[in-house]
Design an enzyme around this catalytic site. Structure first.
Site, PDB file in Angstrom:
ATOM      1  N   ASP A 177       0.742  -1.070  -0.186  1.00 60.01           N
ATOM      2  CA  ASP A 177      -0.056   0.037   0.027  1.00 60.01           C
ATOM      3  C   ASP A 177       0.959   1.261   0.034  1.00 60.01           C
ATOM      4  OD1 ASP A 177      -2.383   1.654   0.540  1.00 60.01           O
ATOM      5  OD2 ASP A 177      -3.205  -0.082   0.925  1.00 60.01           O
ATOM      6  N   HIS A 248      -2.952   3.450  -4.364  1.00 59.26           N
ATOM      7  CA  HIS A 248      -2.153   2.703  -3.102  1.00 59.26           C
ATOM      8  C   HIS A 248      -0.919   2.236  -3.283  1.00 59.26           C
ATOM      9  CE1 HIS A 248      -5.519   3.269  -0.466  1.00 59.26           C
ATOM     10  NE2 HIS A 248      -6.394   2.675  -1.553  1.00 59.26           N
ATOM     11  N   GLU A 324      -9.870   2.869  -5.350  1.00 52.33           N
ATOM     12  CA  GLU A 324      -9.323   3.955  -4.994  1.00 52.33           C
ATOM     13  C   GLU A 324      -7.993   4.604  -5.682  1.00 52.33           C
ATOM     14  OE1 GLU A 324     -11.049   4.393  -0.655  1.00 52.33           O
ATOM     15  OE2 GLU A 324      -9.068   3.293  -0.543  1.00 52.33           O
TER      16      GLU A 324
HETATM   17  C1  ACM Z   1     -10.853  -0.599   0.148  1.00 47.13           C
HETATM   18  O1  ACM Z   1     -11.524  -0.450   1.390  1.00 47.13           O
HETATM   19  N1  ACM Z   1     -10.092   0.412  -0.417  1.00 47.13           N
HETATM   20  C2  ACM Z   1     -10.918  -1.876  -0.484  1.00 47.13           C
END
Ligand code: ACM
Length: 550
Positions: A177, A248, A324
């Site tokens: 991440d 991420h 995201e």
């Molecule tokens: C997530 O909670 N961004 C998968």
């Protein structure tokens, strides 16, 4: 049903005949070919806890433990019989036998959950009975984020034991991440040299003024990963690795600035992120990035091999994240815009699906299956790809209707980082209140699916994001007892949410807390956090009211 305190609740518990069988130092163990994982586990776990050698004995030894395969049962189903002639566990497959052994441990009482005997006791009695059991769902999982806070290997192995004790069989391992890259990649040593640690860490929600002013980091070597995967396989748990792309990804970009949008920002100035949220620093959609990650995935496919014999339902899944991905930099990047034009794409969202589809094809060509967060649906997927539905049920409904397999993990229900009570004392409270009862009443299959569509719901998992969980005690606190409720939702054939017997579950939990105590799990007690489980003065981000109905 007779109350055995079993969690998750089994399908059928036959009425107890009179009498009990006692295990002692003389009790022998006979294991049919193909049941060796359970044979080893019984000696190493149960044997160690109770001081029982469980020496090998003949199949017809009076008063022995016998493990058998029975092809009349489903692969994960088992039948556990306790009578005058001993204990017999039959499983449809090796996994079924193993789940039967987990039930046997629960019947033996909390001492069976320790690592060494605590009393000078030599016999352990179990009432005569027959239990017939099978799971409702094939995929019963936990996602653990080891990027935001690293969990050392020993802690991961411990979590695999905790999953096994709850008949959970998928460990979704969120390895990368913005805040840390946690797996050694031989061809790119900088990913861990640079990407696996940060100089300091935000303490609390991102709006908190507090910093933990010390380096935080860690990573798993390739041998650590092999050990984790093998340890899981011995417990009939599949490990699904996640490498989150194209968002991420700041930790990877900090290690390899060429992976970022170098025509928008000076990526050489980026560090592993020390704060929480969604970083705008995402991967550049270049051939160089694609080749780089193919190299990463090549090493990981070896470390996480497909194992269709053990996991016929979902062998070979590889999670690529896909959630995201902020599009700000792609909007500004001449390189990204040129790519959109060259590929004839509509916009940046279409560019993201092009990126995902590249790896979807790449994995399919290697006999593997892509799984990603529900954002990956936006743009069309290969037929074998599957979806983790997190933003609610809708992604899962869309995926199932399009013929894709789905794992239901809507944040409104099963995000265990969300606070579990409304009180001021909840440590670093995040988002909605999701109580033990809320999780117990979670239904993974949305009612709008037809029976055929619902078959695409592989199962469910709880997700544990660790921004505000700085150590394994905090992870335990958020995960338990709610993971026990999730395990029952995933395994047991419960009625519709409103009809579920939560009071009965709570009664069984009073037995189960003693097991968790013996296992050393720092769960949230029904009365609330203990003083040392509180984090007074550390800012969270509670959201008032019930979550939206999604
Ligand atoms: C997530 O909670 N961004 C998968």
């Amino acid at each position: 049903m007779m109350d055995t305190g079993l969690i998750p609740a089994p399908r059928v518990v036959g009425s107890a005949a009179r009498g009990a069988f006692a295990l002692d130092v003389a009790t022998t163990l006979w294991a049919a070919p193909g049941t060796d994982t359970t044979e080893r586990w019984l000696r190493s776990a149960l044997g160690a806890a109770l001081g029982l050698p469980l020496r090998p004995g003949p199949q017809d030894a009076p008063g022995g433990v016998r493990l058998l395969l029975d092809d009349r049962l489903e692969p994960e189903a088992y039948r556990l019989g306790v009578g005058d002639d001993g204990v017999e566990i039959r499983g449809g497959g090796a996994a079924g036998v193993f789940w039967g052994a987990q039930t046997l441990r629960q019947l033996l009482g909390p001492d069976a959950f320790r690592r060494a005997p605590i009393r000078p006791r030599t016999t352990y009695e179990i009432a005569h009975r027959v239990i017939e059991d099978a799971p409702r769902f094939r995929w019963r999982g936990l996602m653990l984020d080891v990027s935001r806070h690293f969990m050392p290997k020993e802690g991961v192995l411990r979590y695999l034991d905790l999953l096994a004790a709850h008949k959970l069989n998928v460990f979704h391992f969120h390895l990368t991440d913005d805040q840390g890259w946690r797996v050694q990649i031989n061809r790119y040593p900088r990913l861990t040299e640079v990407g696996s640690w940060r100089a300091r860490t935000k303490f609390g929600h991102r709006a908190s003024p507090l910093w933990e002013e010390k380096p935080h980091g860690g990573f798993y070597t390739q041998d650590d990963i092999r050990e984790i995967v093998a340890y899981a396989a011995e417990r009939h748990i599949a490990v699904v690795p996640e490498i989150d792309i194209p968002g991420h990804s700041q930790a990877a970009i900090a290690a390899h600035p060429e992976l970022g949008n170098t025509d928008v920002i000076d990526t050489t100035s980026l560090t592993v992120w020390d704060n929480w949220g969604v970083s705008k620093n995402v991967l550049a959609p270049t051939d160089n990035t694609l080749r780089f990650y193919e190299g990463v995935f090549e090493e990981l496919l070896d470390l996480f091999p497909a194992d269709p014999a053990r996991f016929p339902e979902f062998s070979g899944f590889f999670h690529i994240g896909g959630d995201e991905c902020a599009k700000d930099q792609w909007k500004q990047s001449a390189t990204a815009q040129a790519r959109i034009k060259e590929l004839g794409l509509a916009d940046e969202d279409a560019l993201q699906s092009w990126f995902i589809r590249h790896f979807d094809n790449w994995l399919s060509e290697r006999g593997r299956r892509l799984i990603g967060w529900d954002e990956i649906l936006e743009g069309g997927l290969a037929p074998g790809a599957a979806v983790s539905s997190w933003r609610g049920y809708q992604g899962g409904v869309t995926a199932a209707r399009a013929g894709h397999d789905v794992v239901m993990c809507p944040e409104q229900h099963v995000y265990l980082d969300y606070r579990q009570a409304a009180g001021e004392d909840e440590p670093v409270p995040i988002a909605y209140v999701r109580t033990l009862e809320d999780v117990y009443r979670f239904e993974p299959v949305p009612p709008q699916l037809t029976e055929a569509e619902a078959r695409h719901v592989l199962g469910t998992q709880a997700n544990v994001w660790t921004e505000v969980m700085e150590d394994h005690g905090r992870v335990d606190y958020q995960a338990f007892p709610r993971l026990a409720a999730l395990a029952e939702v995933a395994w047991s054939s419960l009625p519709a949410p409103a009809e579920r017997d939560f009071a009965g579950f709570e009664r069984r939990m009073s037995t189960h807390y003693a097991r968790l105590d013996a296992l050393g799990v720092a769960y949230r007690a029904p009365a609330g956090p203990r003083p040392w489980q509180r984090r007074p003065g550390v800012l969270g981000r509670p959201i008032e009211g019930a979550p939206p109905n999604v």
